[in-house]
Scaffold this active site. Structure first.
Site: not given
Length: 167
Positions: A88-90
């Protein structure tokens, strides 16, 4: 006894206790005070994030280094997805580089199970967020793949000022 910890910390604790992969930042243990978890011990990444490393070491980032970075990030994402997990936060700031120049996926508190009700879309850097995150829809595996594609773009167009990619 976990004490009063946030939901994100609970997710990070669960991830660290149950998952491990050679392309994800190595977890060594917890820091505790009276049995309460107060911190996490991860492998030291002496070359900072992919973003900072690339911006200050452009000449060291050969085509072979870029391909190795792509392969390792992909292997880490594949491991997560094969375990029904979504990062969800690459983004380049969440890819850390060790002393040998090897990249590792970090920021484990954002990882959620694909079936989790807590797969909120209000996470991540706007420029690396997928269209479904921007629309406020539920995130899924393609959300990570979209962000991965933007990391590839960053690797091959690595002058932040010129290409409009910021944090």
């Amino acid at each position: 006894e976990k004490g009063n910890i946030t939901s994100e910390t609970e997710h990070e604790i669960h991830f660290c206790q149950n998952y491990s992969h050679r392309c994800i930042t190595k977890f060594y243990g917890f820091l505790k005070n009276d049995e309460k978890i107060i911190g996490f011990v991860y492998e030291f990444m002496s070359n900072d994030s992919l973003e900072r490393f690339l911006n200050s070491n452009k000449e060291q980032m050969t085509e072979m280094n870029k391909l190795m970075t792509i392969c390792r990030i992909f292997q880490g994402i594949d491991y997560l997805h094969s375990n029904s997990l979504i990062h969800r936060d690459l983004k380049p700031l969440n890819i850390l580089i060790d002393h040998d120049g090897l990249p590792y996926i970090s920021d484990n508190e954002t990882i959620r199970n694909e079936d989790s009700e807590e797969k909120t879309n209000d996470i991540g850097a706007p420029l690396y967020a997928s269209p479904e995150q921007e629309r406020g829809d539920i995130v899924s595996f393609p959300s990570d793949i979209y962000s991965f594609g933007l990391i590839l773009y960053f690797l091959y167009n690595n002058n932040n000022e010129d290409n409009g990619i910021y944090n």
